[in-house]
Structure formats: structure tokens, C-alpha cells
Design a protein around this motif. Structure first.
Motif, PDB file in Angstrom:
ATOM      1  N   LYS A   1       0.828  -1.214   0.000  1.00 50.53           N
ATOM      2  CA  LYS A   1       0.000   0.000   0.000  1.00 50.53           C
ATOM      3  C   LYS A   1       0.860   1.261   0.000  1.00 50.53           C
ATOM      4  CE  LYS A   1      -4.337  -1.767   1.844  1.00 50.53           C
ATOM      5  NZ  LYS A   1      -4.100  -3.171   1.495  1.00 50.53           N
ATOM      6  N   ASN A   2       1.999   1.205   0.666  1.00 55.64           N
ATOM      7  CA  ASN A   2       2.895   2.364   0.675  1.00 55.64           C
ATOM      8  C   ASN A   2       3.488   2.594  -0.710  1.00 55.64           C
ATOM      9  OD1 ASN A   2       4.076   4.474   2.218  1.00 55.64           O
ATOM     10  ND2 ASN A   2       6.007   3.364   2.292  1.00 55.64           N
ATOM     11  N   THR A   3       3.876   1.514  -1.373  1.00 55.11           N
ATOM     12  CA  THR A   3       4.410   1.615  -2.728  1.00 55.11           C
ATOM     13  C   THR A   3       3.346   2.107  -3.697  1.00 55.11           C
ATOM     14  OG1 THR A   3       6.009  -0.166  -2.319  1.00 55.11           O
ATOM     15  CG2 THR A   3       5.470   0.314  -4.623  1.00 55.11           C
ATOM     16  N   ALA A   4       2.107   1.686  -3.482  1.00 48.60           N
ATOM     17  CA  ALA A   4       1.005   2.097  -4.356  1.00 48.60           C
ATOM     18  C   ALA A   4       0.798   3.606  -4.307  1.00 48.60           C
ATOM     19  CB  ALA A   4      -0.281   1.377  -3.963  1.00 48.60           C
ATOM     20  N   VAL A   5       0.986   4.198  -3.129  1.00 50.71           N
ATOM     21  CA  VAL A   5       0.867   5.650  -3.009  1.00 50.71           C
ATOM     22  C   VAL A   5       1.973   6.335  -3.809  1.00 50.71           C
ATOM     23  CG1 VAL A   5       1.015   7.609  -1.423  1.00 50.71           C
ATOM     24  CG2 VAL A   5      -0.312   5.599  -0.785  1.00 50.71           C
ATOM     25  N   ALA A   6       3.191   5.833  -3.679  1.00 52.65           N
ATOM     26  CA  ALA A   6       4.311   6.427  -4.409  1.00 52.65           C
ATOM     27  C   ALA A   6       4.101   6.317  -5.920  1.00 52.65           C
ATOM     28  CB  ALA A   6       5.617   5.744  -4.003  1.00 52.65           C
ATOM     29  N   THR A   7       3.593   5.174  -6.374  1.00 56.76           N
ATOM     30  CA  THR A   7       3.333   4.980  -7.801  1.00 56.76           C
ATOM     31  C   THR A   7       2.232   5.909  -8.283  1.00 56.76           C
ATOM     32  OG1 THR A   7       3.995   2.648  -7.665  1.00 56.76           O
ATOM     33  CG2 THR A   7       2.632   3.299  -9.546  1.00 56.76           C
ATOM     34  N   ALA A   8       1.172   6.020  -7.492  1.00 55.41           N
ATOM     35  CA  ALA A   8       0.056   6.897  -7.865  1.00 55.41           C
ATOM     36  C   ALA A   8       0.490   8.355  -7.889  1.00 55.41           C
ATOM     37  CB  ALA A   8      -1.107   6.703  -6.895  1.00 55.41           C
ATOM     38  N   TYR A   9       1.391   8.721  -6.976  1.00 52.31           N
ATOM     39  CA  TYR A   9       1.900  10.093  -6.971  1.00 52.31           C
ATOM     40  C   TYR A   9       2.704  10.369  -8.251  1.00 52.31           C
ATOM     41  CZ  TYR A   9       4.659  14.194  -6.113  1.00 52.31           C
ATOM     42  OH  TYR A   9       5.241  15.420  -6.264  1.00 52.31           O
ATOM     43  N   THR A  10       3.538   9.421  -8.637  1.00 53.74           N
ATOM     44  CA  THR A  10       4.312   9.573  -9.871  1.00 53.74           C
ATOM     45  C   THR A  10       3.388   9.750 -11.069  1.00 53.74           C
ATOM     46  OG1 THR A  10       6.143   8.237  -8.999  1.00 53.74           O
ATOM     47  CG2 THR A  10       5.988   8.454 -11.393  1.00 53.74           C
ATOM     48  N   ASN A  11       2.315   8.967 -11.096  1.00 51.91           N
ATOM     49  CA  ASN A  11       1.373   9.033 -12.220  1.00 51.91           C
ATOM     50  C   ASN A  11       0.661  10.383 -12.287  1.00 51.91           C
ATOM     51  OD1 ASN A  11       2.038   6.430 -12.960  1.00 51.91           O
ATOM     52  ND2 ASN A  11       0.335   5.489 -11.866  1.00 51.91           N
ATOM     53  N   ILE A  12       0.219  10.908 -11.142  1.00 50.74           N
ATOM     54  CA  ILE A  12      -0.479  12.194 -11.159  1.00 50.74           C
ATOM     55  C   ILE A  12       0.497  13.316 -11.503  1.00 50.74           C
ATOM     56  CG2 ILE A  12      -0.251  12.483  -8.646  1.00 50.74           C
ATOM     57  CD1 ILE A  12      -3.014  13.942 -10.848  1.00 50.74           C
ATOM     58  N   SER A  13       1.736  13.194 -11.046  1.00 50.77           N
ATOM     59  CA  SER A  13       2.741  14.201 -11.361  1.00 50.77           C
ATOM     60  C   SER A  13       3.026  14.241 -12.863  1.00 50.77           C
ATOM     61  CB  SER A  13       4.029  13.913 -10.592  1.00 50.77           C
ATOM     62  OG  SER A  13       5.022  14.875 -10.870  1.00 50.77           O
ATOM     63  N   ASN A  14       3.186  13.060 -13.471  1.00 50.05           N
ATOM     64  CA  ASN A  14       3.433  12.999 -14.910  1.00 50.05           C
ATOM     65  C   ASN A  14       2.221  13.493 -15.703  1.00 50.05           C
ATOM     66  OD1 ASN A  14       6.013  11.975 -14.585  1.00 50.05           O
ATOM     67  ND2 ASN A  14       5.372   9.841 -14.741  1.00 50.05           N
ATOM     68  N   SER A  15       1.031  13.187 -15.203  1.00 49.53           N
ATOM     69  CA  SER A  15      -0.187  13.641 -15.874  1.00 49.53           C
ATOM     70  C   SER A  15      -0.293  15.158 -15.844  1.00 49.53           C
ATOM     71  CB  SER A  15      -1.409  13.011 -15.189  1.00 49.53           C
ATOM     72  OG  SER A  15      -2.604  13.391 -15.833  1.00 49.53           O
ATOM     73  N   ARG A  16       0.093  15.767 -14.746  1.00 52.22           N
ATOM     74  CA  ARG A  16       0.072  17.232 -14.652  1.00 52.22           C
ATOM     75  C   ARG A  16       1.069  17.863 -15.626  1.00 52.22           C
ATOM     76  NH1 ARG A  16       0.019  17.348  -8.077  1.00 52.22           N
ATOM     77  NH2 ARG A  16      -2.240  17.597  -7.770  1.00 52.22           N
ATOM     78  N   ILE A  17       2.231  17.227 -15.763  1.00 52.30           N
ATOM     79  CA  ILE A  17       3.235  17.747 -16.700  1.00 52.30           C
ATOM     80  C   ILE A  17       2.684  17.728 -18.122  1.00 52.30           C
ATOM     81  CG2 ILE A  17       5.473  17.268 -17.763  1.00 52.30           C
ATOM     82  CD1 ILE A  17       6.416  16.271 -15.008  1.00 52.30           C
ATOM     83  N   ALA A  18       2.044  16.617 -18.496  1.00 52.82           N
ATOM     84  CA  ALA A  18       1.466  16.505 -19.836  1.00 52.82           C
ATOM     85  C   ALA A  18       0.364  17.538 -20.043  1.00 52.82           C
ATOM     86  CB  ALA A  18       0.908  15.092 -20.046  1.00 52.82           C
ATOM     87  N   ARG A  19      -0.474  17.736 -19.027  1.00 50.92           N
ATOM     88  CA  ARG A  19      -1.524  18.757 -19.123  1.00 50.92           C
ATOM     89  C   ARG A  19      -0.934  20.142 -19.295  1.00 50.92           C
ATOM     90  NH1 ARG A  19      -3.914  20.290 -13.538  1.00 50.92           N
ATOM     91  NH2 ARG A  19      -1.748  21.000 -13.490  1.00 50.92           N
TER      92      ARG A  19
END
Length: 231
Positions: free
Chosen positions: A167-185
């Protein structure tokens, strides 16, 4: 996005008169840019929801960790363990009780924006897992530690550590995904030359040159605001 759609609507309303030579200002390209930008915005919303869900799942998983740690030490104290072994276990439990994982990024509202930078709470959760792992290492080396309660047994502790880590790793992965999505936006909306904001500004300039600064057509669009996000 709403302003850009309004701008496109006016351009379409001008009919064949709206005929810029620059390809990126032509109506089909404006519509494609609008659709792409909307897709990027939708992706940020979806990734943000996933991030918040993962944060909430982690919060629930870690919620009883401190009391669980104390129960393990209490169980050890009812065995034949030496004072040294018990003190070793208590050391890890003290670390567990004293290290408080931040709840700054544990929103309960799925619309709560994910943070723009990962906080020190990620490290805190890592350390809590390490403390539980250390406590388990003390318990599993004590031959007399054989509790009948399933939730206190070594196998259960192993499963809990694995679940917390996942669950801790899942948070880190989800954070990376939202960060990359914001960059693309942001690239779609604000990039130099190709971003929606600059294209919209050029469209307004073209309409001004086409109809004149005092024309009713330019009056329709000049007040439509487009700004780049502050860095």
C-alpha cells in the motif's frame, strides 16, 4: 478550457471569413487542440482520484499499527523471553509510538487535489514498516513466542508487513502518475508556441487584424481571458 471553447465558437461563426494562413490557427486544428487539452484535463482528474484512493487505503492499513505493536510486546512479556529480548522489543515499540506518520496527504474527499510535491510522510511510513520489521525479528528469534492468537503470530505479522509495503508503494506509484499527468496537461495548455494559451492569444490577434481593433468581431473575443499558470 471553457474560454477556449467560446473562442472556437466565435471563429466558427465567422464562416469562410476566418481563414488564417498559419496552420495551427485553422479551425480543425483548434478543435483538435481543444479535444487534446480536455483529454489531458480528464486524465489529471482520474489520476488524482486514484492517488487519493491509494492514500486512503494506506491510512486505513496503518491506522492500528501502534496499538498492534504494543500488543506484540505485551504478548512477548508473557513468554520465557529474557529481559534483554523484551527490552529489544520495547525499543522498536518506542520507535513505533514516537514516529508519527503525517496525515497531511490523507484526504477523505476524492476531489482533494494531490500534493504537488511528495512530502516527508512517505519516509515516515517507510520507517514505521521498518520498526515493525525490527520488532518481528526480535519475536521470531524467541523460541517461547508461540501465541495462540492468529493475529499475533509471526506469519500474520509477515502478511501485515507485506500489505503495508504494498500500500505504501502504491501511493508512491500513484503520486508519480499524477505528477506525470500534470506535466502533460501543462505542456498542452502552456507550452511556448504550441500551448493552448499561446494559440488562443494568436487567434485573438488574427481576429483583430482581420476585422480591426474597433470591430464588433474583435469586441467579441478581446475580453476572453487566457493566462499561463504561475510557476
Amino acid at each position: 478550457m471553457a474560454n477556449f471553447e467560446t473562442l472556437i465558437s466565435f471563429c466558427a461563426g465567422y464562416g469562410a471569413t476566418y481563414n488564417p494562413s498559419k496552420n495551427s490557427l485553422k479551425l480543425p486544428q483548434l478543435i483538435a487542440l481543444k479535444d487534446n487539452a480536455q483529454s489531458k484535463l480528464n486524465d489529471v482528474i482520474a489520476k488524482n482520484t486514484i492517488y487519493n484512493n491509494k492514500v486512503n487505503e494506506r491510512m486505513v492499513a496503518f491506522s492500528n499499527l501502534k496499538s498492534f505493536s504494543t500488543r506484540l510486546v505485551n504478548a512477548l512479556q508473557t513468554t520465557d523471553a529474557t529481559n534483554e529480548t523484551i527490552n529489544n522489543a520495547k525499543t522498536f515499540n518506542r520507535k513505533m509510538q514516537g514516529k508519527k506518520a503525517s496525515t497531511a496527504q490523507t484526504p477523505t474527499d476524492p476531489n482533494t487535489p494531490a500534493p504537488t510535491t511528495i512530502s516527508t510522510s512517505q519516509q515516515s511510513y517507510d520507517q514505521l514498516i521498518q520498526h515493525l520489521t525490527g520488532l518481528k525479528s526480535v519475536l521470531e528469534t524467541e523460541p517461547s513466542y508461540t501465541p495462540n492468537e492468529i493475529e499475533l503470530q509471526i506469519a500474520t505479522i509477515d502478511s501485515k508487513i507485506a500489505d503495508l509495503s504494498t500500500k505504501n508503494t502504491a501511493v508512491a506509484t500513484a503520486y508519480t502518475n499524477i505528477s506525470n499527468s500534470r506535466i502533460a496537461r501543462n505542456n498542452t495548455l502552456y507550452a511556448d508556441s504550441t500551448g493552448l494559451v499561446e494559440i488562443a492569444t494568436e487567434v485573438k490577434k488574427y481576429i483583430k487584424s482581420l476585422y480591426g481593433a474597433s470591430s464588433p468581431e474583435f469586441a467579441q473575443v478581446k475580453g476572453i481571458e487566457f493566462k499561463k499558470a504561475k510557476k
